[in-house]
Design a protein around this motif. Sequence first.
Motif, PDB file in Angstrom:
ATOM      1  N   VAL A 174       0.550  -3.480   2.756  1.00 33.63           N
ATOM      2  CA  VAL A 174      -0.468  -3.174   1.200  1.00 33.63           C
ATOM      3  C   VAL A 174      -1.104  -5.142   1.136  1.00 33.63           C
ATOM      4  O   VAL A 174      -0.264  -5.649   0.936  1.00 33.63           O
ATOM      5  N   VAL A 228      -2.399   3.098  -3.781  1.00 32.15           N
ATOM      6  CA  VAL A 228      -0.985   4.099  -3.664  1.00 32.15           C
ATOM      7  C   VAL A 228      -0.857   4.963  -4.145  1.00 32.15           C
ATOM      8  O   VAL A 228      -1.395   5.163  -5.108  1.00 32.15           O
ATOM      9  N   VAL A 247       6.620   5.008  -2.148  1.00 33.16           N
ATOM     10  CA  VAL A 247       5.462   4.194  -2.451  1.00 33.16           C
ATOM     11  C   VAL A 247       4.629   4.863  -0.944  1.00 33.16           C
ATOM     12  O   VAL A 247       5.182   4.677  -0.064  1.00 33.16           O
ATOM     13  N   LEU A 303       0.712   5.247   1.377  1.00 33.32           N
ATOM     14  CA  LEU A 303      -0.191   4.635   1.327  1.00 33.32           C
ATOM     15  C   LEU A 303      -1.494   5.612   1.808  1.00 33.32           C
ATOM     16  O   LEU A 303      -1.606   7.049   1.992  1.00 33.32           O
ATOM     17  N   GLN A 304      -2.453   4.852   1.341  1.00 36.71           N
ATOM     18  CA  GLN A 304      -3.845   5.650   1.634  1.00 36.71           C
ATOM     19  C   GLN A 304      -3.879   7.080   2.877  1.00 36.71           C
ATOM     20  O   GLN A 304      -4.372   8.290   3.072  1.00 36.71           O
TER      21      GLN A 304
END
Length: 182
Positions: A107, A113, A132, A134-135
């Motif tokens: 990141v 996020v 969290v 990620l894309q």
Amino acid sequence: MRYLNRKINFLALVLLLIVSFGCFGQKKETGQTRTDLPQAVVVRVVDGDTIVVNLNGMEEKVRLIGVDTPESRVNKRAEIQSREGLGDTQTVVELGKEAKKFTVSLVKPGDKVYLEFDVQQRDKYGRLLAYVYLQDGRMLNKEIICNGYAMPLTVPPNVKYEEEFRKCYKEARENRRGLWKE
């Protein structure tokens, strides 16, 4: 004609099943962006298990649920981790810097996020507690543990992925990944 209709219906059913299973498999393998969750933008990485994000126009410190990386600065927690067997305090800090470097590789400032909360949304320090994403759909928390840069840390009531994290940790240690190389 009746035989032809049955054959067409059967082929349509088979095609539908292939497409359905294909889609499910694809989501599972490649990850699915969690657009159903609150979106935030990464501001910076504090250390291996804490990031700062912009969420709804406010900067929020986010502590990754279920993850405990070594401290990247000398402090009381680094001394505790030293006593827990991670090495002397300086070794703990060096490992913490490696963990932070790994998190930074996943990141960066400006990255979008997605945050998933568990039962408790904030800790006693006021930090958001989140999983969290990620894309690409991967969960940051899990990636850090699976790649050997953290230990699982279970703090009830936030235990949603506890078993997954423990399994990843065991596999990372057995395969000498990340911090467990030596």
